[in-house]
Motif scaffolding. Structure first.
Motif, short mmCIF file in Angstrom:
data_model
loop_
_atom_site.label_atom_id
_atom_site.label_comp_id
_atom_site.label_asym_id
_atom_site.label_seq_id
_atom_site.Cartn_x
_atom_site.Cartn_y
_atom_site.Cartn_z
N SER A 270 1.01 -1.49 -0.04
CA SER A 270 -0.12 -0.02 -0.12
C SER A 270 0.86 1.28 0.01
O SER A 270 0.40 2.39 -0.38
N THR B 110 -7.13 -0.48 -4.83
CA THR B 110 -8.33 -1.21 -4.33
C THR B 110 -8.33 -2.75 -3.96
O THR B 110 -8.69 -3.28 -3.14
N ASP B 111 -7.25 -3.31 -4.73
CA ASP B 111 -6.92 -4.69 -4.63
C ASP B 111 -6.18 -5.10 -3.32
O ASP B 111 -6.59 -5.71 -2.41
N ARG C 63 -6.24 -2.72 -0.71
CA ARG C 63 -7.27 -2.55 0.31
C ARG C 63 -8.13 -3.55 0.55
O ARG C 63 -8.57 -3.92 1.78
N THR C 64 -8.52 -4.51 -0.43
CA THR C 64 -9.57 -5.45 -0.19
C THR C 64 -8.90 -6.49 0.31
O THR C 64 -9.54 -6.98 1.47
N ALA C 65 -7.63 -7.03 0.21
CA ALA C 65 -7.07 -7.94 0.65
C ALA C 65 -6.78 -7.71 2.29
O ALA C 65 -6.94 -8.61 2.99
N ALA D 82 -8.64 -5.60 4.21
CA ALA D 82 -9.93 -5.62 5.03
C ALA D 82 -10.26 -7.02 5.32
O ALA D 82 -11.28 -7.21 6.06
N GLN D 83 -9.62 -8.25 4.97
CA GLN D 83 -10.15 -9.24 5.42
C GLN D 83 -9.75 -9.68 7.02
O GLN D 83 -8.88 -9.03 7.55
N MET E 20 -6.43 -13.59 -0.90
CA MET E 20 -7.33 -12.45 -1.66
C MET E 20 -6.74 -12.12 -2.99
O MET E 20 -7.26 -11.91 -3.81
N LEU F 22 -7.99 -12.18 -6.87
CA LEU F 22 -8.21 -10.85 -7.68
C LEU F 22 -7.22 -11.27 -8.91
O LEU F 22 -7.64 -10.78 -9.88
#
Length: 84
Positions: free
Chosen positions: A25, A40-41, A43-45, A47-48, A57, A61
């Motif tokens: 990040s 966003t990939d 951040r999504t990972a 957020a798990q 994650m 993706l």
């Protein structure tokens, strides 16, 4: 008690991987794009839940269209991880 040790190892591995993914990040958007990721990939990972390995994650993706995931794998996964 016997199930506790493997669960602890998975939790420690997930924490290590989370730190490595968090370092992604800090990269700028162009560098992330070069390795086939979007901000966003990452951040999504991250957020798990904490007990989940965020690199899984990122692999998902990858399978959804990020073709340059191999570079990321080499950077954060000590063992080979097949994509798709």
């Amino acid at each position: 008690m016997a199930a506790f040790i493997p669960a602890l190892h998975r939790l420690i591995h997930a924490a290590r991987t989370r730190r490595q993914v968090a370092m992604l990040s800090e990269l700028d958007d162009h560098l992330l794009e070069d390795i086939g990721l979007r901000r966003t990939d990452v951040r999504t990972a991250l957020a798990q839940p904490l007990y989940r390995n965020p690199s899984r994650m990122l692999r998902e993706l990858c399978c959804q269209g990020n073709n340059l995931f191999k570079r990321l794998q080499d950077a954060i996964a000590p063992e080979p991880v097949a994509c798709c």
